[in-house]
Scaffold this motif. Structure first.
Motif, PDB file in Angstrom:
ATOM      1  N   ALA A  82       0.822  -1.214   0.000  1.00 26.70           N
ATOM      2  CA  ALA A  82       0.000   0.000   0.000  1.00 26.70           C
ATOM      3  C   ALA A  82       0.858   1.267   0.000  1.00 26.70           C
ATOM      4  CB  ALA A  82      -0.947   0.001   1.193  1.00 26.70           C
ATOM      5  N   LEU A  83       1.868   1.328   0.873  1.00 28.89           N
ATOM      6  CA  LEU A  83       2.718   2.513   0.925  1.00 28.89           C
ATOM      7  C   LEU A  83       3.530   2.668  -0.356  1.00 28.89           C
ATOM      8  CD1 LEU A  83       4.112   2.814   4.559  1.00 28.89           C
ATOM      9  CD2 LEU A  83       2.207   4.000   3.490  1.00 28.89           C
ATOM     10  N   ALA A  84       3.986   1.564  -0.903  1.00 25.85           N
ATOM     11  CA  ALA A  84       4.697   1.624  -2.183  1.00 25.85           C
ATOM     12  C   ALA A  84       3.782   2.201  -3.255  1.00 25.85           C
ATOM     13  CB  ALA A  84       5.184   0.228  -2.588  1.00 25.85           C
TER      14      ALA A  84
ATOM     15  N   ARG B 236      -7.695  -4.643  -0.906  1.00 24.97           N
ATOM     16  CA  ARG B 236      -8.560  -5.797  -1.104  1.00 24.97           C
ATOM     17  C   ARG B 236      -7.992  -7.027  -0.410  1.00 24.97           C
ATOM     18  NH1 ARG B 236     -10.562  -5.594  -7.466  1.00 24.97           N
ATOM     19  NH2 ARG B 236     -12.026  -3.864  -7.216  1.00 24.97           N
ATOM     20  N   ASP B 237      -6.670  -7.168  -0.466  1.00 26.14           N
ATOM     21  CA  ASP B 237      -6.034  -8.310   0.188  1.00 26.14           C
ATOM     22  C   ASP B 237      -6.261  -8.258   1.690  1.00 26.14           C
ATOM     23  OD1 ASP B 237      -4.190 -10.667   0.028  1.00 26.14           O
ATOM     24  OD2 ASP B 237      -2.980  -9.398   1.315  1.00 26.14           O
ATOM     25  N   ARG B 238      -6.200  -7.053   2.262  1.00 31.87           N
ATOM     26  CA  ARG B 238      -6.424  -6.925   3.700  1.00 31.87           C
ATOM     27  C   ARG B 238      -7.866  -7.249   4.055  1.00 31.87           C
ATOM     28  NH1 ARG B 238      -5.359  -1.640   7.614  1.00 31.87           N
ATOM     29  NH2 ARG B 238      -5.619  -2.770   9.575  1.00 31.87           N
ATOM     30  N   SER B 239      -8.814  -6.796   3.206  1.00 28.67           N
ATOM     31  CA  SER B 239     -10.222  -7.065   3.494  1.00 28.67           C
ATOM     32  C   SER B 239     -10.537  -8.555   3.412  1.00 28.67           C
ATOM     33  CB  SER B 239     -11.115  -6.283   2.525  1.00 28.67           C
ATOM     34  OG  SER B 239     -10.947  -6.752   1.198  1.00 28.67           O
ATOM     35  N   ARG B 240      -9.784  -9.280   2.550  1.00 29.38           N
ATOM     36  CA  ARG B 240     -10.011 -10.731   2.444  1.00 29.38           C
ATOM     37  C   ARG B 240      -9.428 -11.487   3.629  1.00 29.38           C
ATOM     38  NH1 ARG B 240      -8.546 -10.015  -3.105  1.00 29.38           N
ATOM     39  NH2 ARG B 240      -6.449 -10.773  -2.590  1.00 29.38           N
ATOM     40  N   THR B 241      -8.317 -10.955   4.190  1.00 29.02           N
ATOM     41  CA  THR B 241      -7.628 -11.682   5.255  1.00 29.02           C
ATOM     42  C   THR B 241      -8.044 -11.244   6.650  1.00 29.02           C
ATOM     43  OG1 THR B 241      -5.799 -10.099   5.151  1.00 29.02           O
ATOM     44  CG2 THR B 241      -5.612 -12.111   3.833  1.00 29.02           C
ATOM     45  N   THR B 242      -8.774 -10.094   6.765  1.00 29.73           N
ATOM     46  CA  THR B 242      -9.211  -9.613   8.074  1.00 29.73           C
ATOM     47  C   THR B 242     -10.478 -10.385   8.482  1.00 29.73           C
ATOM     48  OG1 THR B 242      -8.333  -7.422   7.625  1.00 29.73           O
ATOM     49  CG2 THR B 242      -9.951  -7.627   9.399  1.00 29.73           C
TER      50      THR B 242
END
Length: 306
Positions: free
Chosen positions: A226-228, A293-299
């Motif tokens: 995300a920061l990248a 999106r990756d964070r929303s899938r893994t949270t």
């Protein structure tokens, strides 16, 4: 005649110089910007890595020893990529005729986009050798880069290079030298946009502050990539904007292309800096979307008991 102009603070290109045996050794502001930019970036990385709460449960992507080794790879990538990028993107014909001058980096001529490509290659190679997570390592690089950009652009200013187009804004600067003063249709002193300072503020100060806020204040290091993505998008937009005020690259200027567009359609077009920045913006936006999106899938989601 332009109605405004501030005198250029001519402090010279060298912090100091000494002559030994007929050979002059100098510490240049530009070299100092590289040195301090790298050191500040390294300290920011160490600070982020020392705070496990900023990262996902598996922690930061590198340990201190790996970071120190990584620094060597990055320095090589910056110098080699920056020089080759300048040669290929801006003056290929000249250096094809004078190939030995490619190695003469002390004479000037570095490209950010080339340096960026060199860093990407060096970082990917390092991560593959060390089995380090690529996206989280890229986030560390994103945090570390703005101080170097800020100091590098200040060095561009003190070196009297990469100045902007003629203007009469109150903060316009009268850069010295025959080339800087060769402004068509202008009599008297020619004042220009201090575009180096615009870039220092946008690419260095503002973008760097935003990245630190997102890392420490919004926990974005827990979303690898995300920061990248923010860095790539922010730099690409800032550089594209400042290109509107920068003096065009002389090799692209012709009678039917006075603005110096590298790609143009009549009076409209894009400078080389804008063309090279567009892919950065697209990749950056893609990284941000992917990371969120990756964070929303893994949270994990928690449903209230009925």
């Amino acid at each position: 005649m332009l109605s405004a102009g501030l005198p250029f603070p001519d402090i010279g290109t060298d912090l100091f110089s000494i002559e030994i045996g007929g050979i002059t050794f100098a510490l240049r502001w530009y070299a100092l910007a590289y040195i301090f930019g790298i050191l500040i970036g390294w300290r920011i990385c160490l600070s982020a890595m020392s705070r496990p709460a900023l990262w996902k449960p598996d922690g930061p992507p590198l340990d201190r020893t790996q970071l120190e080794n990584f620094l060597t790879w990055i320095i090589i990538g910056v110098i080699a990529g920056g020089r080759l990028g300048f040669v290929l993107f801006y003056q290929p014909t000249y250096y094809l005729a004078n190939p030995l001058e490619i190695l003469m980096v002390w004479q000037g001529g570095m490209s950010f986009h080339g340096g960026f490509a060199g860093v990407v290659i060096a970082a990917l190679s390092f991560c593959l050798r060390q089995n380090a997570p690529v996206l989280s390592t890229a986030d560390l690089l994103a945090l570390a880069t703005p101080p170097g950009l800020f100091l590098g652009r200040l060095a561009n200013f003190t070196n009297n290079e990469l100045w902007g187009r003629p203007t009469d804004v109150p903060w316009a600067v009268i850069f010295p030298g025959e080339v800087a003063q060769a402004c068509s249709g202008i009599t008297g002193f020619c004042a220009r946009h201090p575009s180096q300072l615009y870039e220092a503020i946008l690419e260095g100060l503002i973008l760097g502050t935003l990245l630190v806020y997102l890392a420490w204040g919004r926990s974005w290091l827990k979303m690898p990539g995300a920061l990248a993505g923010v860095f790539l998008t922010g730099y690409g937009l800032a550089r594209s904007f400042v290109e509107l005020f920068r003096q065009p690259d002389q090799q692209f200027v012709t009678e039917d292309n006075p603005i110096g567009h590298a790609l143009h359609f009549g009076e409209w077009g894009f400078t080389m800096g804008q063309l090279l920045s567009m892919p950065m913006v697209l990749v950056g936006l893609g990284l941000i979307v992917f990371a969120r999106r990756d964070r929303s899938r893994t949270t994990p989601t928690h449903k209230a008991a009925l």
